[in-house]
Design a protein around this motif. Sequence first.
Motif: not given
Lengths: 524, 496
Positions: A385, A469-470, A497, A500-501, A504-505, A507
């Motif tokens: 990311a 993060t998740e 956006p 995304k993995n 992680y996202e 923006w």
Amino acid sequence: MALVKSKAQGQRARRAGNHAGGLASLPFNFRFNSLSSSLLVILCAALVLALPHFFRYWTGNIMFPGYEPYYNARMADTIMKHGVPEYDSLSFGGVEYFLDPYHIALSTIGKYFGVEGASRLFPYILGILSALLFYLITDMLKVNIKTSLLSGVILVFSPLFMDIFDHSRSASFALFLFLLAFYLFMQANFMFLSMTVLVLMVLPLFGFAYISAALLILFVYSIWNRRINRFFLIATPSIIFSVLYLLPLHWNFNVPLPNFAEIDKFSVFFAGTGQHPGISIFVIILAIISVFASWRNRGRLWPILLLAALFAIASMFEYEFVYFFNLVVIPMSAYAISIFMRSRWDIQILKNMTLLILLCGMLFHSVSFMSQIVSSGPHIETLEALDWLKTYSDNYSVDGISQIVLSDYRQGYWIEYISGLPAFMDMQLKYQDEADKRHNVTRDIYYGTDLKKTASLLRTHGIGYIIITEEMKNAGVWNRPDQGLLLMLQDNETFIPLFKNKEYEIWKVSEAMYDFQPDLHAST
Amino acid sequence: MERKDLIWVTAIFTLVFSIRLYLAFGHGTFDYGSYFNLRQTQNIMETGLPKFQDDLSYGGRFFTFLPFFHYILAIAGKIMGIELAAKVVPELFASALCIVSYLIVKRLTRSSHAAIFSSFMSGFIPVYLTETVNSVSPLALVVPLMFLLLHSFLHMDPKNRKSIFLFIAGLLCLVLMHPVSILFILALYFYILLCRIEQIKLEASEVELTIFSTFLWLWVNLIIYKKALQLHGINIIWQNMPEYLYLQNFGGVDILGILLRAGLLPTIFGIYIIYRGIFGEKSKQAFLFISFAFSTAIMLWLKFISLAVGMIFLGAVLVILSSLFYAKFLAYLEKTRILQYKPYMVVGIVVVFVFTSVLPSVYGARMRSNYPTEVEIAGLRWLKDNTPPDSAVLAAPLEGHALAYYASRKNVLDDNFIFANDVNMRLNDINEIYKTRFKIRAIGLTTKYQINYILISQKTRTDLDFETLLYEDGDCIKKEYDKGGTAIYGIRCILN
């Protein structure tokens, strides 16, 4: 049964003990002399420190563990390329840089192995050397050779030791230097003593805790050994330098640790009870038992009892003192174990079972902490990311200005090292008077319900990217998907956006909001 | 044991056990807390393993506990069926305190009278009877086992391998049953301290047993509660309890509270013996029980154990100490001119005890109201038969385990708070769902916790002081069941 019988081995051999049971009953003809014990300690240290790295690699994680190592690697890299900086442009969007000898050492070694290689290798070597020095010191303190060996082994398996030397941290160098200074101080040799002065001169650069603890230990040792004049001769330059360096630093930059990062005092001491590695409860209890067991000899053993008490109290105020507390309680616990092993118990089976539980208990904390290191971040998803963000920001920077990245403050060092972008907050909180303010801003952004107000905060602080993060989504920050910023992110006009993995996202805050020059030092 | 004593102790045990069974079978159900243990026992019976990953608790989560008691109950359950075993076995264990108490006092005083009196008193400790009757709780076994271990600790023969192994096995069982076994360890340390202060010689085996017990307790609890410790830190002691429940469960203790919970005579006589033990006669054996009383009182004072649990142990140890008073009193009478009145005095003491302990115990146990009613259980069974298996049902925290047991449906909250996130917020949200006037707010919260049904029992109504859901509209929120004060509402809307 005498374990070591040769006269040539002199006094040390006599200290090797002349009792049956325990280690003495090894099935092979193993001799506990200084050399073999040193080798055993080195071997244990090499193995214990290598295992977490090996398992991380084995599970497909090529990143070295921890948060601070990435700050150290970045600063070492900067020093390698541009010399010692005065200003760190990435941390907190830009702050003053305080020289850390570890960064110099890391950059020096980094010239040969690369910064990442050095970040793995340097603390590893320091760990092995520190374990050896610790063993040699206990050995020189006229401790029974088996107790010294046990101390060395317990140290190597202690979570704090693993935490310090499995991560590339300043503490690893500082602790090594302290042990080196102590070892050199114990030698009756002018050259060694001169070197002690030099080593002690470096310690203030690591902070108040290291130099004060080092001086305290040397002072107590000198009184105990009746060499107080030597102490003042050696320590005076270091004391003067500490006063000249640390006092202005304290006056000008000292700010209390922000509330959100306050240390949980319970977990500082006890392993497995929170965010800190701590000390195994078994080690602490054994140390307490050793106090009772040696109470008759308190006249002789007062230095270690005094140091243990002082460091325990000091640890509550400054976290780094716990490293020294660990160094003091470990020989005490080793002494308690050796008492157990030597003593005749009325109920022999209880003795064996107690020793077995102790062994399992101490190993339990070691293994548990080791697995924590193995599973800790950053993970491969982090690299993916943040590397992606680096490429993206290189290509799409606004007028060459690096836009600030907002995320959990613990992600800060990783963001700065991997993406090369400034983080809104990171873990460099010690001399940071903005930390509390920025934390409040972060909370306002995370939990705000007014899009205009949130956009205004993002604009004011020059935040261009938001990383979620998740863990943050799963109760780390938010409790439900429609809360605060998570809900606002659905507004595609303000937030775009990018990436995304699994973990992680990323923006981007809309370009439309960036028709201004970001003020990197804006405060609320 | 002498034949006469055997008859007396058997009679007392039978009496206590019968009263307990009578009280237990007086209710068709168990107390609310029992259903967690019942579910775990059931799972062990079916799979051989406890259920650490519970799909129904909090809508599905991981948690830990010490499962030894559940294994014992599962074995009994295999023989006589789980419901019967859950009624009989805990009562059997709890009644065994009479025998243990007799053994201890007999050994301490050599007086059959005192030992039998102690046996009788230990059967009617108000707090013990009230808290453990008709309750499937490890405490029923932990209390007698702990006192049995104290007894064997005092009389340990280092050369007798059998007694050593039995002690180790007993200790392991105790440690694997409940973290409150720390009281045993603390008592041993207080005992060593008192003996040192009074310069009483300690046996090497006593110190060895203490050290071994400490490390065993630590090791087992560290392994079992490792993750919980990591998450909650020192707060694990208070089980991550919401604030108001913490205040209820870990409240302060005063002398009146002890008198009511432990009984008048055990408290007065016990405190006198503690006073005499410390400032008067130095009896090594009495020191162990005085130490136990100290450790329990200190843990209660520091609020490290819940009031109910602490008072059970304090009550039990006060009974043993008060029997020492009784023995001394009888011996004293022998030296006085009022010896001829001894039978009257004994009868007098027994009568006072009956009025101040036996009757309050039985009355308290009968009046205990934390059982689900038959009507409520009918509602829970309705849920099982008439709702989809994966639906989540909102019930009061106390009813969470009963909901999972009878209805096999997910609850939103139960009273096992370890590993639960934001319990205070969750609890406030639940209260708000029950009491709010605003439909949007209620549906927002039911959406948040993915609630499909809301259960309202009479107890919930009384506890939260409300009558009905004010936002029921027959459409989004519709009453689907209403019998005898238990209502179930279906939620048909979500808030996007």
